[in-house]
Design a protein around this motif. Structure first.
Motif: not given
Length: 382
Positions: A36-37, A89-90, A106-107, A131-133
């Motif tokens: 989690i970011v 994942a992020l 991610s990149a 990526i989940i935003a």
């Protein structure tokens, strides 16, 4: 009509309660160990705690080091945690800064070169971790775009990583996630979304699809931003703003933004003025400059902003669009004038030099701008 393309996040989930869909999206993407970011404030006020119960039966870590206008060092720090934790994942929870950091990680996580190598267009070699935003502001549209903006403190500029590999796999846009926004952030992010819509509509790369999204976003923001600003818990206004921001993001993510953003970059890079505020400060002055190139489009913008322009010439209608924009900014207490941020007038020449180099954005603008033109706009905004 010329050939155009349209790209957005792989999947959009919107509406009140949309965050509940996170559990099934985690399963669909076969995510086992996400990172989690987010930032310290959202963790402190309990926003992160609203999301973590949805991560059922999987492990996760939380990175809270995101700052406004994030520096390259934050990407490097977050990437280290992502790699060391064997994350797959992020999940970005926050405004554009959190989402942009997740995109950059991610990149960068699987890249063997320097992070600076990725600045530019289509330089990310392959798709990284999913990526989940989950945006908590209604403004940046980062949840549906293919760009990550970072601050380069050494160059005193903002720089972009632009690649379709950055498009989030899932964007979950729920109005209740924006209820915690302070009034100042509501105002700045809302005007930021308006800038996205306006610049997309007058972009040289606009298309019928981006036009429809941009004009509708302008209409929704002009009506609902004052309501969301006046009453923080107005869920209906928040939902309208979240949707409008999403639509503006889809519009500019394909048509591009122009001179407002190009001129805003030095304000953020040199003086750390929040991105939304920088855009809001400059928008009326850049609009004044641009209206000569597309008065018919400015008439449409005036109408979308609620102006009665039926009996006006195109030129007068364009002027009314600029005036309506100024009134909207004033109504939500956006500061006016570069002076109010203690920017010395002597810095204008150097800022104009910096902005003139942001060709990726200036090439989208309907009116060509020289360095002298940019300097003149800064002086009018001073």
């Amino acid at each position: 009509m010329s050939i155009s393309t349209f790209k957005i996040a792989n999947k959009l989930i919107t509406g009140k309660g949309a965050t509940e869909k996170l559990t099934e999206e985690i399963k669909r993407l076969q995510v086992k160990n996400p990172l989690i970011v987010t930032d310290e404030i959202l963790e402190k006020i309990g926003i992160v705690d609203q999301i973590t119960p949805l991560l059922k039966e999987i492990q996760y870590d939380v990175y809270t080091g995101v700052k406004p206008d994030p520096e390259l060092t934050i990407v490097e720090e977050c990437t280290g945690l992502f790699t060391e934790g064997n994350h797959d994942a992020l999940i970005a929870i926050g405004g554009g800064s959190a989402i942009d950091i997740a995109k950059s990680v991610s990149a960068y996580a699987g890249y063997e070169g320097s992070l600076s190598d990725l600045f530019g267009t289509d330089l990310v070699p392959e798709k990284g971790a999913p990526i989940i935003a989950l945006p908590t502001t209604a403004g940046t549209g980062s949840e549906v775009t293919n760009i990550s903006i970072l601050s380069d403190s050494e160059a005193q500029l903002k720089k972009g990583i632009v690649s379709d590999h950055l498009l989030p796999d899932v964007a979950i846009v729920a109005p209740e996630m924006t209820l915690s926004m302070p009034k100042s952030v509501t105002a700045a992010s809302g005007i930021d979304a308006l800038v996205h819509a306006i610049e997309a509509y007058i972009s040289v790369h606009a298309s019928p699809i981006t036009d429809a999204l941009a004009i509708q976003a302008i209409k929704m923001i002009s009506v609902n931003l004052p309501k969301a600003y006046a009453k923080a818990d107005n869920v209906e206004a928040r939902e309208q703003m979240a949707t409008a921001s999403l639509m503006a993001g889809m519009a500019f993510g394909n048509a591009g933004v122009g001179a407002v953003h190009a001129l805003a970059y030095p304000l953020g890079g040199r003086y750390h003025i929040p991105h939304g505020v920088s855009n809001a400060l400059l928008l009326p002055y850049v609009m004044e400059w641009n209206k000569l190139a597309c008065v018919e489009r400015f008439r449409d913008i005036a109408t979308a902003l609620g102006e009665q322009v039926e009996h006006l010439s195109d030129a007068d209608a364009a002027t009314s669009a600029v005036e309506a924009m100024k009134r909207l900014c004033t109504s939500v207490n956006i500061p006016s004038g570069l002076q109010s941020f203690d920017i010395p007038e002597s810095a204008i020449t150097e800022m104009a030099e910096d902005a003139s180099k942001v060709e990726r954005l200036l090439n989208n603008n309907p009116r060509q701008l020289s360095k002298d033109d940019i300097e003149e706009i800064y002086r009018s905004a001073y």
